[in-house]
Design a protein around this motif. Structure first.
Motif, PDB file in Angstrom:
ATOM      1  N   ARG A 130       0.741  -1.072  -0.105  1.00 29.95           N
ATOM      2  CA  ARG A 130       0.012  -0.084  -0.028  1.00 29.95           C
ATOM      3  C   ARG A 130       1.065   1.231   0.013  1.00 29.95           C
ATOM      4  O   ARG A 130       0.488   2.238  -0.715  1.00 29.95           O
ATOM      5  N   ASN A 131       1.956   1.248   0.672  1.00 32.22           N
ATOM      6  CA  ASN A 131       2.882   2.244   0.780  1.00 32.22           C
ATOM      7  C   ASN A 131       3.655   2.640  -0.637  1.00 32.22           C
ATOM      8  O   ASN A 131       3.585   3.882  -1.075  1.00 32.22           O
ATOM      9  N   HIS A 132       3.850   1.525  -1.564  1.00 30.02           N
ATOM     10  CA  HIS A 132       4.379   1.632  -2.701  1.00 30.02           C
ATOM     11  C   HIS A 132       3.241   2.266  -3.370  1.00 30.02           C
ATOM     12  O   HIS A 132       3.617   3.276  -4.357  1.00 30.02           O
TER      13      HIS A 132
ATOM     14  N   PRO B  82      -1.621  -5.801  -8.221  1.00 30.61           N
ATOM     15  CA  PRO B  82      -2.870  -5.017  -8.715  1.00 30.61           C
ATOM     16  C   PRO B  82      -2.927  -3.511  -8.026  1.00 30.61           C
ATOM     17  O   PRO B  82      -3.354  -2.684  -8.727  1.00 30.61           O
ATOM     18  N   GLY B  83      -2.664  -3.480  -6.894  1.00 30.47           N
ATOM     19  CA  GLY B  83      -2.642  -2.075  -6.199  1.00 30.47           C
ATOM     20  C   GLY B  83      -1.658  -1.140  -6.529  1.00 30.47           C
ATOM     21  O   GLY B  83      -1.802   0.001  -6.681  1.00 30.47           O
ATOM     22  N   GLU B  84      -0.661  -1.647  -7.512  1.00 31.97           N
ATOM     23  CA  GLU B  84       0.173  -0.369  -8.069  1.00 31.97           C
ATOM     24  C   GLU B  84       0.057  -0.402  -9.412  1.00 31.97           C
ATOM     25  O   GLU B  84       0.522   0.437 -10.097  1.00 31.97           O
ATOM     26  N   ASN B  85      -0.875  -1.235 -10.123  1.00 30.57           N
ATOM     27  CA  ASN B  85      -1.184  -1.173 -11.582  1.00 30.57           C
ATOM     28  C   ASN B  85      -2.637  -0.885 -11.616  1.00 30.57           C
ATOM     29  O   ASN B  85      -2.818   0.515 -11.977  1.00 30.57           O
ATOM     30  N   GLU B  86      -3.684  -1.635 -11.619  1.00 31.54           N
ATOM     31  CA  GLU B  86      -5.200  -1.112 -12.063  1.00 31.54           C
ATOM     32  C   GLU B  86      -5.723  -0.272 -11.157  1.00 31.54           C
ATOM     33  O   GLU B  86      -6.126   0.558 -11.577  1.00 31.54           O
ATOM     34  N   ALA B  87      -5.293  -0.307  -9.763  1.00 32.76           N
ATOM     35  CA  ALA B  87      -5.746   0.387  -8.736  1.00 32.76           C
ATOM     36  C   ALA B  87      -5.114   2.008  -9.293  1.00 32.76           C
ATOM     37  O   ALA B  87      -5.981   2.844  -8.941  1.00 32.76           O
ATOM     38  N   LEU B  88      -3.999   2.044  -9.592  1.00 37.55           N
ATOM     39  CA  LEU B  88      -3.489   3.443  -9.987  1.00 37.55           C
ATOM     40  C   LEU B  88      -4.251   3.882 -11.161  1.00 37.55           C
ATOM     41  O   LEU B  88      -4.601   5.213 -11.247  1.00 37.55           O
TER      42      LEU B  88
ATOM     43  N   GLY C 144     -12.666  -5.310 -11.562  1.00 39.32           N
ATOM     44  CA  GLY C 144     -13.264  -5.606 -10.282  1.00 39.32           C
ATOM     45  C   GLY C 144     -12.579  -4.716  -9.297  1.00 39.32           C
ATOM     46  O   GLY C 144     -12.180  -3.709  -9.326  1.00 39.32           O
ATOM     47  N   HIS C 145     -12.358  -5.613  -8.308  1.00 43.82           N
ATOM     48  CA  HIS C 145     -12.154  -4.765  -6.902  1.00 43.82           C
ATOM     49  C   HIS C 145     -11.600  -5.791  -5.870  1.00 43.82           C
ATOM     50  O   HIS C 145     -11.921  -7.148  -6.120  1.00 43.82           O
ATOM     51  N   CYS C 146     -10.919  -5.575  -5.021  1.00 42.63           N
ATOM     52  CA  CYS C 146     -10.790  -6.454  -3.859  1.00 42.63           C
ATOM     53  C   CYS C 146     -10.985  -5.825  -2.386  1.00 42.63           C
ATOM     54  O   CYS C 146     -10.587  -4.865  -2.317  1.00 42.63           O
ATOM     55  N   GLU C 147     -11.498  -6.542  -1.371  1.00 44.13           N
ATOM     56  CA  GLU C 147     -11.908  -6.001  -0.056  1.00 44.13           C
ATOM     57  C   GLU C 147     -11.099  -6.756   0.810  1.00 44.13           C
ATOM     58  O   GLU C 147     -11.058  -7.834   0.790  1.00 44.13           O
ATOM     59  N   PHE C 148     -10.391  -5.989   1.817  1.00 43.08           N
ATOM     60  CA  PHE C 148      -9.413  -6.559   2.676  1.00 43.08           C
ATOM     61  C   PHE C 148     -10.038  -6.592   3.734  1.00 43.08           C
ATOM     62  O   PHE C 148     -11.324  -6.116   4.326  1.00 43.08           O
ATOM     63  N   PRO C 149      -9.405  -7.459   4.753  1.00 46.80           N
ATOM     64  CA  PRO C 149     -10.192  -7.468   6.025  1.00 46.80           C
ATOM     65  C   PRO C 149     -10.441  -6.491   6.927  1.00 46.80           C
ATOM     66  O   PRO C 149     -11.477  -6.392   7.746  1.00 46.80           O
TER      67      PRO C 149
ATOM     68  N   GLY D 145     -11.734  -3.674   5.815  1.00 47.25           N
ATOM     69  CA  GLY D 145     -12.733  -2.773   5.505  1.00 47.25           C
ATOM     70  C   GLY D 145     -12.287  -2.108   4.082  1.00 47.25           C
ATOM     71  O   GLY D 145     -13.355  -1.698   3.474  1.00 47.25           O
ATOM     72  N   TYR D 146     -11.066  -2.112   3.844  1.00 48.90           N
ATOM     73  CA  TYR D 146     -10.642  -1.231   2.613  1.00 48.90           C
ATOM     74  C   TYR D 146     -10.986  -1.950   1.392  1.00 48.90           C
ATOM     75  O   TYR D 146     -10.729  -3.202   1.371  1.00 48.90           O
ATOM     76  N   ILE D 147     -11.490  -1.066   0.689  1.00 49.83           N
ATOM     77  CA  ILE D 147     -11.863  -1.752  -0.814  1.00 49.83           C
ATOM     78  C   ILE D 147     -11.025  -1.061  -1.955  1.00 49.83           C
ATOM     79  O   ILE D 147     -10.866   0.238  -2.074  1.00 49.83           O
TER      80      ILE D 147
END
Length: 564
Positions: free
Chosen positions: A452-454, A484-490, A517-522, A524-526
């Motif tokens: 997430r920091n990246h 995906p957090g550094e790719n599609e999420a960006l 799509g998306h990913c939901e973390f434990p 609660g962050y989506i």
């Protein structure tokens, strides 16, 4: 700095260490049983092949592994993890078309290989490298004229009845060897006696892994072979070894003659020089990096390839947009020169000299003050406190080998940044988690928090890129990670925050579609990814695909009217 000729040559085999459970009565019995089985069935070809196979297993942080399984599916992620432990079966060579041609380079490489075979022969007595290895032109549209594939050989069967000389290297060095590199002195931890330049050696590497039972750390042993690497110091200035997705990234930017282009995180200069070459060295390519040494590397590579349109600056990409404090200042670029650690601003030379002299006076005063206080603090300093950060840093040094000195000398220009809307095209090959690089022998350091920091860091850089690209201009964003957090999420962040940005098709299109799509973390962050219809406008390079590349991601945006 030692030249390439002052190295320990390694081409034969790799012996890697992997995790075993911490010792306990049960594992001891199993180990003894395995040893008995191995000794009693030494004549069995199957047990022999298992003993000398190269079969590393990546062990991920459990939360990170769950995240990737949600993104890719269990089977797909298992294939990706396995592919990441192995090098690609070929090397990709970019030809400098300003100095040579693909046909000429192929002929020269064949000649070099033939000469090496005549001088040294084969490592294991198998078929000659010229017969196994294949040198061919790239067949992808748009890349045929300047991209050459050099296919490696192997895996080779090594006769351990007469073991060769052996060296132990750091993990990063071992990963480089698997990519076909030579072994340089800084990467060597230990070696057999009488190892000399040109020797064929077995390469061992210690890889720390968590024990399977969760109790501490363990090591095991397996043996295998590596691909035969191509020399990196041949045809200097005519060729550049580069991953295929990186070449596609420069091509997707589609630079044109006469344009002004920014490479925001340019080191070591591979994409920068590729852009300049596609522009026929006509225009302006501005390359920035925050490291003094890396800027020198960019300058050296540009000089070797005979490219004159590249200007390299020392600049943090997070400060790429020039913050004007004086309304009377109208220059587009404020730069300075760094000599022997002293920065002299070209826009205010006198002021900088005054500041330098005053800083010297202040240093003298502080030195006098510290001298008086040193006596009183002497007893307090008898016991030196070592922080946990320093301990971790020392552990990394032991694990990865000694690095380079902080500064190699030489001059670089500093920059205060650039005016908004001052570039036709901007390339942001962002610093990332690098989870797509292969081969990889260890992956347990990354956590959900670090990933997430990246992503946060990359968003801040992308904000700078948006300000610097003019309306009607192009922004290309790329990473070498499977996250995906550094790719599609960006991409999702960019399209939602900047409504004047739009994804556009890329040419050539070689990679696969992005993740929808998306990913939901434990907690609660989506994390939102691409929406239907957007996946075909990005390129995702899958390490487990038949293309056999590193993991990579490319997105291309066009900048609309910013005042809309």
């Amino acid at each position: 700095m030692k030249r390439r000729r002052d190295l320990v040559r390694t081409l034969s085999c790799l012996r890697c260490f992997f995790s075993l459970p911490k010792k306990n009565p049960n594992t001891t019995k199993r180990k003894r049983a395995m040893e008995d089985s191995s000794s009693s069935s030494s004549s069995s070809s199957s047990s022999s092949s298992e003993r000398y196979c190269y079969n590393p297993i990546l062990r991920w942080n459990p939360q990170v592994e769950d995240y990737f399984i949600k993104a890719y599916g269990s089977d797909h992620f298992s294939r990706i993890s396995k592919a990441l432990t192995r090098p690609s079966c070929y090397s990709c060579i970019r030809v400098n078309t300003l100095k040579s041609t693909s046909d000429a380079v192929i002929q020269k490489l064949l000649t070099i290989i033939k000469e090496e075979e005549e001088e040294g022969g084969n490592v294991d007595g198998s078929e000659s490298e010229s017969e196994i290895g294949r040198i061919s032109k790239c067949q992808f549209p748009g890349l045929e004229d300047y991209v050459v594939f050099f296919r490696g050989s192997g895996p080779h069967v090594i006769d351990y009845a007469r073991p060769p000389k052996e060296i132990i290297v750091s993990r990063k060095c071992a990963e480089a060897v698997l990519r076909g590199a030579q072994v340089y002195v800084p990467g060597v931890i230990a070696c057999s006696a009488h190892v000399e330049k040109g020797d064929v050696v077995a390469v061992s590497v210690g890889v720390e892994q968590p024990a399977l039972d969760g109790g501490g750390w363990g090591i095991g042993i397996t043996r295998g072979t590596i691909l035969l690497g191509l020399k990196t110091d041949v045809l200097e200035g005519e060729i550049f070894l580069q991953n295929l997705p990186s070449i596609v990234t420069a091509h997707a930017l589609d630079p044109q003659k006469g344009e002004r282009i920014l490479d925001m995180c340019a080191a070591p200069g591979g994409k920068t020089t590729a852009i300049a070459m596609l522009m026929k060295d006509e225009g302006e390519v501005v390359a920035v990096d925050r490291s003094h040494n890396k800027v020198l590397v960019i300058q050296k590579l540009a000089a070797e390839m005979g490219l004159n349109c590249i200007t390299a600056f020392k600049l943090d990409a997070l400060k790429a947009v020039w913050q004007r404090n004086d309304s009377n200042i109208t220059t587009d670029l404020c730069c300075s020169e760094e000599i022997d650690g002293v920065t002299i601003q070209s826009s205010d030379l006198l002021g900088s000299l005054v500041d330098r002299n005053s800083s010297i006076i202040m240093e003298g005063m502080s030195a006098e003050k510290s001298g008086k206080e040193s006596v009183s603090n002497e007893k307090a300093n008898e016991r030196t406190y070592v922080s946990k950060a320093d301990i971790r840093k020392n552990i990394r040094r032991i694990r990865n080998g000694s690095g380079r000195n902080q500064c190699n000398g030489g001059r670089v220009q500093n920059s205060k940044g650039f005016s908004p809307n001052s570039f036709d095209r901007v390339l942001l090959d962002a610093p990332c988690s690098a989870l797509g690089l292969r081969p990889r022998l260890f992956a347990g350091e990354d956590t959900i928090e670090s990933l997430r920091n990246h992503a946060k860091y990359q968003r801040r850089m992308f904000d700078q890129a948006v300000q610097l690209a003019r309306p009607g201009g192009i922004i290309v964003y790329s990473t070498c990670t499977i996250n995906p957090g550094e790719n599609e999420a960006l991409v999702r962040y960019a399209l939602d925050r900047y409504t004047f940005l739009s994804l556009v098709p890329q040419h050539p299109r070689i990679g696969g579609p992005g993740l929808v799509g998306h990913c939901e973390f434990p907690d609660g962050y989506i994390e939102e990814w691409l929406r239907p219809g957007e996946e075909e406008l990005v390129q995702r390079f899958d390490p487990s695909s038949p293309l056999d590349t590193i993991g990579f991601f490319i997105a291309k945006f066009i900048v609309g009217p910013k005042d809309a």
